[in-house]
Design an enzyme around this catalytic site. Structure first.
Site, PDB file in Angstrom:
ATOM      1  N   GLU A   1       1.395  -6.055  -8.723  1.00 51.97           N
ATOM      2  CA  GLU A   1       0.844  -6.681  -7.514  1.00 51.97           C
ATOM      3  C   GLU A   1       0.927  -8.203  -7.591  1.00 51.97           C
ATOM      4  OE1 GLU A   1      -3.042  -4.891  -7.102  1.00 51.97           O
ATOM      5  OE2 GLU A   1      -2.173  -2.928  -6.614  1.00 51.97           O
TER       6      GLU A   1
ATOM      7  N   TYR B   1       0.822  -1.218   0.000  1.00 55.23           N
ATOM      8  CA  TYR B   1       0.000   0.000   0.000  1.00 55.23           C
ATOM      9  C   TYR B   1       0.857   1.269   0.000  1.00 55.23           C
ATOM     10  CZ  TYR B   1      -4.574  -2.295   0.511  1.00 55.23           C
ATOM     11  OH  TYR B   1      -5.733  -3.010   0.295  1.00 55.23           O
TER      12      TYR B   1
HETATM   13  P1  ATP Z   1      -8.381  -1.499  -2.845  1.00 54.60           P
HETATM   14  O1  ATP Z   1      -7.114  -0.770  -3.256  1.00 54.60           O
HETATM   15  O2  ATP Z   1      -8.265  -2.163  -1.491  1.00 54.60           O
HETATM   16  O3  ATP Z   1      -8.874  -2.421  -3.908  1.00 54.60           O
HETATM   17  P2  ATP Z   1      -9.942   0.784  -3.565  1.00 54.60           P
HETATM   18  O4  ATP Z   1      -9.067   0.842  -4.776  1.00 54.60           O
HETATM   19  O5  ATP Z   1     -11.412   0.735  -3.751  1.00 54.60           O
HETATM   20  O6  ATP Z   1      -9.545  -0.443  -2.652  1.00 54.60           O
HETATM   21  P3  ATP Z   1      -8.244   2.812  -2.390  1.00 54.60           P
HETATM   22  O7  ATP Z   1      -8.557   4.256  -2.514  1.00 54.60           O
HETATM   23  O8  ATP Z   1      -7.140   2.222  -3.223  1.00 54.60           O
HETATM   24  O9  ATP Z   1      -9.613   1.992  -2.603  1.00 54.60           O
HETATM   25  O10 ATP Z   1      -7.947   2.522  -0.857  1.00 54.60           O
HETATM   26  C1  ATP Z   1      -7.280   1.344  -0.448  1.00 54.60           C
HETATM   27  C2  ATP Z   1      -7.949   0.815   0.799  1.00 54.60           C
HETATM   28  O11 ATP Z   1      -7.734   1.731   1.859  1.00 54.60           O
HETATM   29  C3  ATP Z   1      -9.476   0.680   0.732  1.00 54.60           C
HETATM   30  O12 ATP Z   1      -9.918  -0.499   0.137  1.00 54.60           O
HETATM   31  C4  ATP Z   1      -9.834   0.708   2.194  1.00 54.60           C
HETATM   32  O13 ATP Z   1      -9.591  -0.559   2.814  1.00 54.60           O
HETATM   33  C5  ATP Z   1      -8.864   1.749   2.726  1.00 54.60           C
HETATM   34  N1  ATP Z   1      -9.447   3.091   2.689  1.00 54.60           N
HETATM   35  C6  ATP Z   1      -9.660   3.877   1.607  1.00 54.60           C
HETATM   36  N2  ATP Z   1     -10.205   5.062   1.945  1.00 54.60           N
HETATM   37  C7  ATP Z   1     -10.335   5.025   3.291  1.00 54.60           C
HETATM   38  C8  ATP Z   1     -10.826   5.935   4.265  1.00 54.60           C
HETATM   39  N3  ATP Z   1     -11.298   7.144   3.924  1.00 54.60           N
HETATM   40  N4  ATP Z   1     -10.814   5.547   5.572  1.00 54.60           N
HETATM   41  C9  ATP Z   1     -10.330   4.337   5.933  1.00 54.60           C
HETATM   42  N5  ATP Z   1      -9.828   3.430   5.070  1.00 54.60           N
HETATM   43  C10 ATP Z   1      -9.832   3.753   3.770  1.00 54.60           C
END
Ligand code: ATP
Ligand code: MG
Length: 140
Positions: free
Chosen positions: A128, A51
């Site tokens: 990934e 991440y």
């Molecule tokens: P992922 O990357 O897990 O597939 P995504 O692409 O939908 O999810 P991202 O914006 O990449 O979302 O965020 C990665 C992960 O971080 C999210 O899946 C969630 O678990 C966490 N996350 C994202 N936004 C928030 C937030 N505002 N508060 C808490 N956790 C968050």
């Protein structure tokens, strides 16, 4: 359309509730094929590396704690337009915004504990997949 591979994680909130089969069934029903799968407990270093793009976000530290809080299932999914198809069946990041019929609408507990990860582009899918799998572990 082209056959693609994408990367998926069934997150700790889903392994804790023993719904890895139910989540995988929705992926398969959508037309995705599981061509690699492994249940692991991510180390803090792995979660931070995976991440890294979110390092500056306010939720980064909580996210790393959550992703290391229990087992996850890392998977490679294959299918036509697999990257976009997986994002579609996952649903929006926040389950409140996720459409009916999506995994996150059905199962996610919160915006953080949202049951699945899916690569957001073909380039990131390659990165990934390579992060967690060697070529001989992927059998299409
Ligand atoms: P992922 O990357 O897990 O597939 P995504 O692409 O939908 O999810 P991202 O914006 O990449 O979302 O965020 C990665 C992960 O971080 C999210 O899946 C969630 O678990 C966490 N996350 C994202 N936004 C928030 C937030 N505002 N508060 C808490 N956790 C968050
Ligand atoms: Mg993402």
């Amino acid at each position: 359309m082209a056959t693609e591979r994408t990367f998926s994680i069934i997150k700790p909130d889903a392994t804790r509730r023993n719904i890895t089969g139910a989540v995988t069934a929705m992926l398969e029903k959508a037309g995705l094929r599981v061509v690699a799968s492994r249940r692991i407990r991510m180390t803090r270093e792995q979660a931070e590396g995976f991440y890294a793009v979110h390092r500056e976000r306010p939720f980064f530290s909580d996210l790393v704690s959550f992703m290391t809080s229990g087992p996850v299932v890392v998977q490679v999914l294959e299918g036509e337009d697999a990257v976009a198809l997986n994002r579609k069946v996952m649903g929006a990041t926040n389950p409140k915004d996720a459409e009916e019929g999506t995994i996150r609408r059905a199962f996610a507990e919160s915006i953080e504990a949202n049951s699945v990860h899916g690569s957001d582009s073909l380039d990131n899918a390659r990165i990934e997949i390579d992060f967690f799998f060697s070529a001989d572990e992927i059998v299409g």
